[in-house]
Design a protein around this motif. Sequence first.
Motif, PDB file in Angstrom:
ATOM      1  N   THR A  38       5.352  -8.925   3.007  1.00  0.00           N
ATOM      2  CA  THR A  38       4.208  -8.091   2.652  1.00  0.00           C
ATOM      3  C   THR A  38       4.677  -6.667   2.456  1.00  0.00           C
ATOM      4  O   THR A  38       5.766  -6.297   2.908  1.00  0.00           O
ATOM      5  CB  THR A  38       3.086  -8.178   3.703  1.00  0.00           C
ATOM      6  OG1 THR A  38       1.898  -7.595   3.173  1.00  0.00           O
ATOM      7  CG2 THR A  38       3.471  -7.485   4.997  1.00  0.00           C
TER       8      THR A  38
ATOM      9  N   TRP B 265       9.055  -3.411   1.201  1.00  0.00           N
ATOM     10  CA  TRP B 265       8.585  -4.697   1.709  1.00  0.00           C
ATOM     11  C   TRP B 265       9.150  -4.983   3.090  1.00  0.00           C
ATOM     12  O   TRP B 265      10.230  -4.523   3.435  1.00  0.00           O
ATOM     13  CB  TRP B 265       9.008  -5.815   0.754  1.00  0.00           C
ATOM     14  CG  TRP B 265       8.297  -5.736  -0.557  1.00  0.00           C
ATOM     15  CD1 TRP B 265       8.624  -4.945  -1.615  1.00  0.00           C
ATOM     16  CD2 TRP B 265       7.133  -6.457  -0.931  1.00  0.00           C
ATOM     17  NE1 TRP B 265       7.737  -5.139  -2.634  1.00  0.00           N
ATOM     18  CE2 TRP B 265       6.813  -6.065  -2.248  1.00  0.00           C
ATOM     19  CE3 TRP B 265       6.337  -7.399  -0.296  1.00  0.00           C
ATOM     20  CZ2 TRP B 265       5.719  -6.585  -2.926  1.00  0.00           C
ATOM     21  CZ3 TRP B 265       5.255  -7.926  -0.979  1.00  0.00           C
ATOM     22  CH2 TRP B 265       4.952  -7.515  -2.280  1.00  0.00           C
TER      23      TRP B 265
ATOM     24  N   LYS C  37       1.796 -16.531  -3.451  1.00  0.00           N
ATOM     25  CA  LYS C  37       0.967 -16.026  -2.353  1.00  0.00           C
ATOM     26  C   LYS C  37       0.817 -17.116  -1.303  1.00  0.00           C
ATOM     27  O   LYS C  37       0.485 -18.249  -1.619  1.00  0.00           O
ATOM     28  CB  LYS C  37      -0.405 -15.607  -2.872  1.00  0.00           C
ATOM     29  CG  LYS C  37      -0.345 -14.432  -3.819  1.00  0.00           C
ATOM     30  CD  LYS C  37      -1.718 -14.084  -4.340  1.00  0.00           C
ATOM     31  CE  LYS C  37      -1.614 -12.935  -5.320  1.00  0.00           C
ATOM     32  NZ  LYS C  37      -2.918 -12.607  -5.912  1.00  0.00           N
TER      33      LYS C  37
ATOM     34  N   LEU D  91       0.212 -12.089   2.063  1.00  0.00           N
ATOM     35  CA  LEU D  91       1.550 -12.488   2.489  1.00  0.00           C
ATOM     36  C   LEU D  91       2.156 -13.356   1.394  1.00  0.00           C
ATOM     37  O   LEU D  91       1.529 -14.303   0.914  1.00  0.00           O
ATOM     38  CB  LEU D  91       1.485 -13.250   3.808  1.00  0.00           C
ATOM     39  CG  LEU D  91       0.888 -12.460   4.984  1.00  0.00           C
ATOM     40  CD1 LEU D  91       0.827 -13.323   6.226  1.00  0.00           C
ATOM     41  CD2 LEU D  91       1.656 -11.191   5.244  1.00  0.00           C
ATOM     42  N   TYR D  92       3.386 -13.004   0.990  1.00  0.00           N
ATOM     43  CA  TYR D  92       4.050 -13.628  -0.145  1.00  0.00           C
ATOM     44  C   TYR D  92       5.292 -14.406   0.293  1.00  0.00           C
ATOM     45  O   TYR D  92       5.852 -14.163   1.354  1.00  0.00           O
ATOM     46  CB  TYR D  92       4.496 -12.559  -1.148  1.00  0.00           C
ATOM     47  CG  TYR D  92       3.363 -11.798  -1.795  1.00  0.00           C
ATOM     48  CD1 TYR D  92       2.765 -12.265  -2.954  1.00  0.00           C
ATOM     49  CD2 TYR D  92       2.913 -10.598  -1.246  1.00  0.00           C
ATOM     50  CE1 TYR D  92       1.742 -11.552  -3.566  1.00  0.00           C
ATOM     51  CE2 TYR D  92       1.885  -9.883  -1.852  1.00  0.00           C
ATOM     52  CZ  TYR D  92       1.303 -10.363  -3.011  1.00  0.00           C
ATOM     53  OH  TYR D  92       0.291  -9.666  -3.607  1.00  0.00           O
TER      54      TYR D  92
ATOM     55  N   VAL E 224      -4.054  -7.893   4.086  1.00  0.00           N
ATOM     56  CA  VAL E 224      -2.858  -7.854   3.244  1.00  0.00           C
ATOM     57  C   VAL E 224      -2.529  -9.272   2.795  1.00  0.00           C
ATOM     58  O   VAL E 224      -2.823 -10.241   3.484  1.00  0.00           O
ATOM     59  CB  VAL E 224      -1.634  -7.234   3.961  1.00  0.00           C
ATOM     60  CG1 VAL E 224      -1.894  -5.791   4.341  1.00  0.00           C
ATOM     61  CG2 VAL E 224      -1.216  -8.052   5.166  1.00  0.00           C
TER      62      VAL E 224
ATOM     63  N   SER F 200       5.153  -8.883  -5.564  1.00  0.00           N
ATOM     64  CA  SER F 200       3.766  -9.311  -5.777  1.00  0.00           C
ATOM     65  C   SER F 200       3.684 -10.392  -6.858  1.00  0.00           C
ATOM     66  O   SER F 200       2.633 -10.990  -7.059  1.00  0.00           O
ATOM     67  CB  SER F 200       2.890  -8.114  -6.146  1.00  0.00           C
ATOM     68  OG  SER F 200       3.394  -7.475  -7.302  1.00  0.00           O
TER      69      SER F 200
END
Length: 150
Positions: free
Chosen positions: A79, A66, A47, A37-38, A35, A43
């Motif tokens: 995520t 989220w 990142k 991760l932000y 996955v 999205s």
Amino acid sequence: MTRFHSFCLFAAVLLVLACGPVRAADFRSVGSASVVLYDAPSSKSGKRHVAPPGMPVEILARYGAWVKVRDIDGDMAWTEAKGLSARRTVVVRAVQARVRAAADDTAAILMTADKGVLLELVDPQAGDWVRVRHQDGIGGFVRAVEVWGI
């Protein structure tokens, strides 16, 4: 303060209020696929990195689809919840963790696991010892203080 800064502050406050509290120590693991991760629950945000399958994470907050998570290093990111699994893993944080045949320091050592090794959490009821299984099938007990993810 400019209008833009006021708007950003207002948006940040709304985000904090919208994120309901989650019970303490709510752990999950990354599912069968990695996955992303932000920085934020979108999205379109920055990142941070890609979390590999099986990596344990602690869920800190939820916002729609989220979740805000923390990793073993204490780093926090967002995520999508659908990428996480209820299957639990732990990661060894001691230099070497001894997996024993029973929850006792005098029990036979079945294997040693180096720092960073992922182990499946067989029984999530943690005390001083937790029951784990290595991907090779070796199962036993390890001291809870030697792993992260419980």
